[in-house]
Structures are given as C-alpha cells and as structure tokens.
Write a protein that holds these residues in place. Structure first.
Motif, PDB file in Angstrom:
ATOM      1  N   ALA A  44       0.842  -1.194   0.000  1.00 55.84           N
ATOM      2  CA  ALA A  44       0.000   0.000   0.000  1.00 55.84           C
ATOM      3  C   ALA A  44       0.878   1.244   0.000  1.00 55.84           C
ATOM      4  CB  ALA A  44      -0.911   0.005   1.231  1.00 55.84           C
ATOM      5  N   LEU A  45       0.253   2.354  -0.312  1.00 53.36           N
ATOM      6  CA  LEU A  45       0.885   3.657  -0.142  1.00 53.36           C
ATOM      7  C   LEU A  45       0.925   3.971   1.345  1.00 53.36           C
ATOM      8  CD1 LEU A  45       1.919   6.288  -1.543  1.00 53.36           C
ATOM      9  CD2 LEU A  45      -0.449   7.091  -1.485  1.00 53.36           C
ATOM     10  N   SER A  46       2.057   4.433   1.836  1.00 46.58           N
ATOM     11  CA  SER A  46       2.203   4.744   3.252  1.00 46.58           C
ATOM     12  C   SER A  46       1.760   6.180   3.508  1.00 46.58           C
ATOM     13  CB  SER A  46       3.658   4.563   3.690  1.00 46.58           C
ATOM     14  OG  SER A  46       3.803   4.816   5.073  1.00 46.58           O
ATOM     15  N   GLY A  47       0.668   6.338   4.230  1.00 41.54           N
ATOM     16  CA  GLY A  47       0.127   7.662   4.474  1.00 41.54           C
ATOM     17  C   GLY A  47      -0.196   8.361   3.176  1.00 41.54           C
ATOM     18  N   SER A  48       0.236   9.604   3.056  1.00 42.00           N
ATOM     19  CA  SER A  48       0.010  10.353   1.817  1.00 42.00           C
ATOM     20  C   SER A  48       1.175  10.207   0.849  1.00 42.00           C
ATOM     21  CB  SER A  48      -0.229  11.831   2.137  1.00 42.00           C
ATOM     22  OG  SER A  48       0.866  12.375   2.852  1.00 42.00           O
ATOM     23  N   GLY A  49       2.129   9.323   1.191  1.00 43.07           N
ATOM     24  CA  GLY A  49       3.249   9.054   0.320  1.00 43.07           C
ATOM     25  C   GLY A  49       4.401  10.017   0.543  1.00 43.07           C
ATOM     26  N   PRO A  50       5.464   9.820  -0.240  1.00 42.67           N
ATOM     27  CA  PRO A  50       5.612   8.912  -1.368  1.00 42.67           C
ATOM     28  C   PRO A  50       6.034   7.495  -1.005  1.00 42.67           C
ATOM     29  CG  PRO A  50       7.611  10.182  -1.145  1.00 42.67           C
ATOM     30  CD  PRO A  50       6.681  10.682  -0.072  1.00 42.67           C
ATOM     31  N   THR A  51       6.314   7.240   0.300  1.00 41.27           N
ATOM     32  CA  THR A  51       6.775   5.915   0.696  1.00 41.27           C
ATOM     33  C   THR A  51       5.724   4.852   0.407  1.00 41.27           C
ATOM     34  OG1 THR A  51       8.254   6.781   2.394  1.00 41.27           O
ATOM     35  CG2 THR A  51       7.496   4.524   2.676  1.00 41.27           C
ATOM     36  N   LEU A  52       6.200   3.682  -0.027  1.00 39.58           N
ATOM     37  CA  LEU A  52       5.359   2.519  -0.233  1.00 39.58           C
ATOM     38  C   LEU A  52       5.708   1.493   0.833  1.00 39.58           C
ATOM     39  CD1 LEU A  52       5.756   2.130  -4.113  1.00 39.58           C
ATOM     40  CD2 LEU A  52       4.248   3.668  -2.846  1.00 39.58           C
ATOM     41  N   ILE A  53       4.703   0.754   1.306  1.00 37.71           N
ATOM     42  CA  ILE A  53       4.938  -0.259   2.328  1.00 37.71           C
ATOM     43  C   ILE A  53       4.414  -1.609   1.842  1.00 37.71           C
ATOM     44  CG2 ILE A  53       2.772   0.336   3.552  1.00 37.71           C
ATOM     45  CD1 ILE A  53       4.246  -0.453   6.162  1.00 37.71           C
ATOM     46  N   ALA A  54       5.217  -2.646   2.042  1.00 35.61           N
ATOM     47  CA  ALA A  54       4.821  -4.010   1.686  1.00 35.61           C
ATOM     48  C   ALA A  54       4.910  -4.885   2.927  1.00 35.61           C
ATOM     49  CB  ALA A  54       5.716  -4.560   0.580  1.00 35.61           C
ATOM     50  N   PHE A  55       3.912  -5.740   3.119  1.00 40.18           N
ATOM     51  CA  PHE A  55       3.859  -6.648   4.259  1.00 40.18           C
ATOM     52  C   PHE A  55       4.418  -7.984   3.787  1.00 40.18           C
ATOM     53  CE2 PHE A  55       0.140  -3.778   4.341  1.00 40.18           C
ATOM     54  CZ  PHE A  55       0.595  -2.943   5.347  1.00 40.18           C
ATOM     55  N   CYS A  56       5.543  -8.406   4.362  1.00 36.98           N
ATOM     56  CA  CYS A  56       6.359  -9.456   3.748  1.00 36.98           C
ATOM     57  C   CYS A  56       6.552 -10.673   4.648  1.00 36.98           C
ATOM     58  CB  CYS A  56       7.738  -8.902   3.404  1.00 36.98           C
ATOM     59  SG  CYS A  56       7.683  -7.469   2.311  1.00 36.98           S
ATOM     60  N   PRO A  57       6.471 -11.873   4.073  1.00 40.60           N
ATOM     61  CA  PRO A  57       6.886 -13.068   4.808  1.00 40.60           C
ATOM     62  C   PRO A  57       8.383 -13.007   5.101  1.00 40.60           C
ATOM     63  CG  PRO A  57       5.696 -13.628   2.778  1.00 40.60           C
ATOM     64  CD  PRO A  57       6.024 -12.175   2.713  1.00 40.60           C
ATOM     65  N   HIS A  58       8.783 -13.606   6.187  1.00 41.93           N
ATOM     66  CA  HIS A  58      10.199 -13.637   6.524  1.00 41.93           C
ATOM     67  C   HIS A  58      10.979 -14.356   5.427  1.00 41.93           C
ATOM     68  CE1 HIS A  58       9.526 -11.982  10.493  1.00 41.93           C
ATOM     69  NE2 HIS A  58       8.577 -12.866  10.705  1.00 41.93           N
TER      70      HIS A  58
END
Length: 299
Positions: free
Chosen positions: A247-261
């Motif tokens: 997803a976009l993190s907050g208003s951006g520009p950072t992107l965040i991914a939820f990742c398996p170890h």
C-alpha cells in the motif's frame, strides 16, 4: 530529565483512510530538561528545515497541552534526534506531536492519560491514523465519534515484516490531500468498506494471504499516483514478488509491503526497480512492527 522514544508510523494501510495505521521500529528521540531559556538542539539523520525556535512543532504542541491544563512550565532545553524522514509518509509530524505531548505531560506531573493525549494529538493532526499507533504501538484502528475517540489495537506482534521503499521526492500532506476529490461514489465506498472489514479480520486472525485483496483502495491511492511515478506498478510488483500485500504509506511517497520472513530483500529490489524504471530513485528499509508505541523514560 525526560526522554521519549516515538516510532515512525504508516497510515491508511490501503483502504483504512484516516483511521488505520501501524507503528514501525524506526524512531525519533526527544530529551527535555529544565533550563534558563528555551533551547532546541537538532541531531540525527534529518535536521534540515526543522525550526529550532518557538515555531518548532514539538514545542508548539507542548505549549498547547500546558495551555489546556493551565500549567506554567519553566523553560526547557530540548534535544531532538531525528531518524524518521520528513514529508515521506512515515509519520514524522506525528512523532513531534506525540513526543511533544508526552514531554509536556511529564513536565506537568502526568495529569493526563494516554487516551486524553490521543484526543489532543488527533485534534492537532486532524485525524488519528498516525498518532494512534505512535502512542499505542502495533496495528491500530481508531474511530472518531462526535465527542470522543475509540482506539483499538488489532495486533501487537504480527508475523510479518514491513518493507518500506522511500522514493527520493517529497510529497507534502497538504498537496496529497488537495488532489483528492470532494466526494466518492457509492460503489467506491462499498469497495473500501468491505476491504477495511477484511483487513481488520486478516490482521486479527493472522490470515495474511488475504492482504493482497484487503489492502486495495479506491479513495486515495489511485488519485495520488500522479504524484509518485510508477507507484501502482510498484505495489503490484511487490505482491508478485511474494508480499502478502502492499500500500501507499500515508500520503506518500513511501510505499509499504507486508512481507513473509525471508522474502524482504527480493521484494525491496523489485519495488525499487519498478520505481527506477519510472525515473524515481529510492531506498528501502526492512522494519519490524513496533509493539510499544511511545516510551517515556525519566532520568
């Protein structure tokens, strides 16, 4: 002397616009001690454009709390050690607001509890999505009722890591909000409402395979894509590379991914590669979810 450690945060998590967020193990540190005059010392990775005077957001926030409780403090020497990048969608302003409130409350003898601090923080920020996880830690959902907040912590120790990809551009929150339409369609409201429900359930039940669908959004992410070249493609590439969701993190520009170890590096490289193809250099961090929120220490 007081010190408070405040975590970075990622807000929205896709469809949870202005109401969901999580805390990350990346911190700003604030120390405060009595002094003969106000002194603000800036240290750490990010010090540019942060005022070291009465205009500092942390100091202004502290003064707001003291005004509310009718408390007259002595001047303070404040040292702000900043490691959360500003204007990148990682809750930098929320660390100042939350840190300022906790320091001010401590100086006054801690008359307010965390919920009262959260209400003031939300009033200052305009919404609780960042300040709630910054105060409480974990993954949070916070409901704004007419005269109160209803915060809920969905998970403290989720079994995934967060890869945050930080493009080398600034996106001011005001600009990112200004680009949003004044209204949305019923279809889009239903789309987001169903995914918020799924997102909450996936976090609580640890059914992370649902996050690819649960992090989808129609209210703000597509609209902000024009500010971040390659954003939609980078989010899709993260899931194809093995992320549970992105997803976009907050208003951006950072992107965040939820990742398996074990898949963090490949996911980070993939996302960075897509942004690079769109002319946007970036850096990536792999972070755990912070479970504590802001921590106050007295020396």
């Amino acid at each position: 002397m007081f010190q408070v450690k405040v975590p970075a945060t990622s807000a929205n998590l896709g469809p949870g616009f202005d109401c969901m967020g999580l805390a990350l193990r990346l911190y700003n540190y604030i120390q405060a001690e009595e002094s003969e005059k106000l002194e603000i010392i800036l240290k750490g990775t990010y010090t540019n454009n942060i005022p070291a005077n009465e205009k500092n957001l942390l100091w202004k926030t502290a003064c707001k709390l003291w005004q509310k409780i009718d408390f007259q403090p002595r001047p303070l020497k404040i040292t702000l050690e900043s490691h959360v990048p500003p204007a990148r969608g990682l809750g930098s302003s929320s660390t100042a607001v939350v840190g300022g409130l906790i320091i001010a409350n401590a100086v006054a003898g801690n008359p307010l509890n965390r919920l009262q601090l959260l209400e003031i923080a939300s009033e200052i920020e305009g919404h609780p999505d960042n300040v709630s996880p910054a105060l409480c830690g974990g993954i949070t959902l916070t409901v704004m009722d007419e005269n109160k907040l209803i915060p809920r912590t969905l998970a403290k120790f989720p079994k995934f890591k967060a890869v945050v990809v930080i493009p080398d551009i600034l996106v001011e929150t005001e600009k990112a909000r200004g680009i949003l339409p004044a209204s949305v369609s019923r279809t889009d409201v239903i789309f987001n409402a169903s995914r918020v429900g799924l997102l909450v359930d996936a976090f609580i039940k640890e059914e992370y395979d649902l996050l690819a669908i649960a992090t989808q959004d129609r209210i703000h992410q597509n609209q902000r894509a024009s500010l971040i070249p390659g954003m939609p493609e980078a989010l899709k590439s993260a899931v194809l590379a093995g992320a549970y969701g992105a997803a976009l993190s907050g208003s951006g520009p950072t992107l965040i991914a939820f990742c398996p170890h074990g898949k963090e590096d490949q996911i980070a490289l993939t996302m960075k590669g897509v942004l690079h193809e769109n002319g946007l250099p970036s850096e990536a961090l792999t972070l755990d979810i912070d479970s504590e929120g802001a921590v106050l220490t007295e020396f």
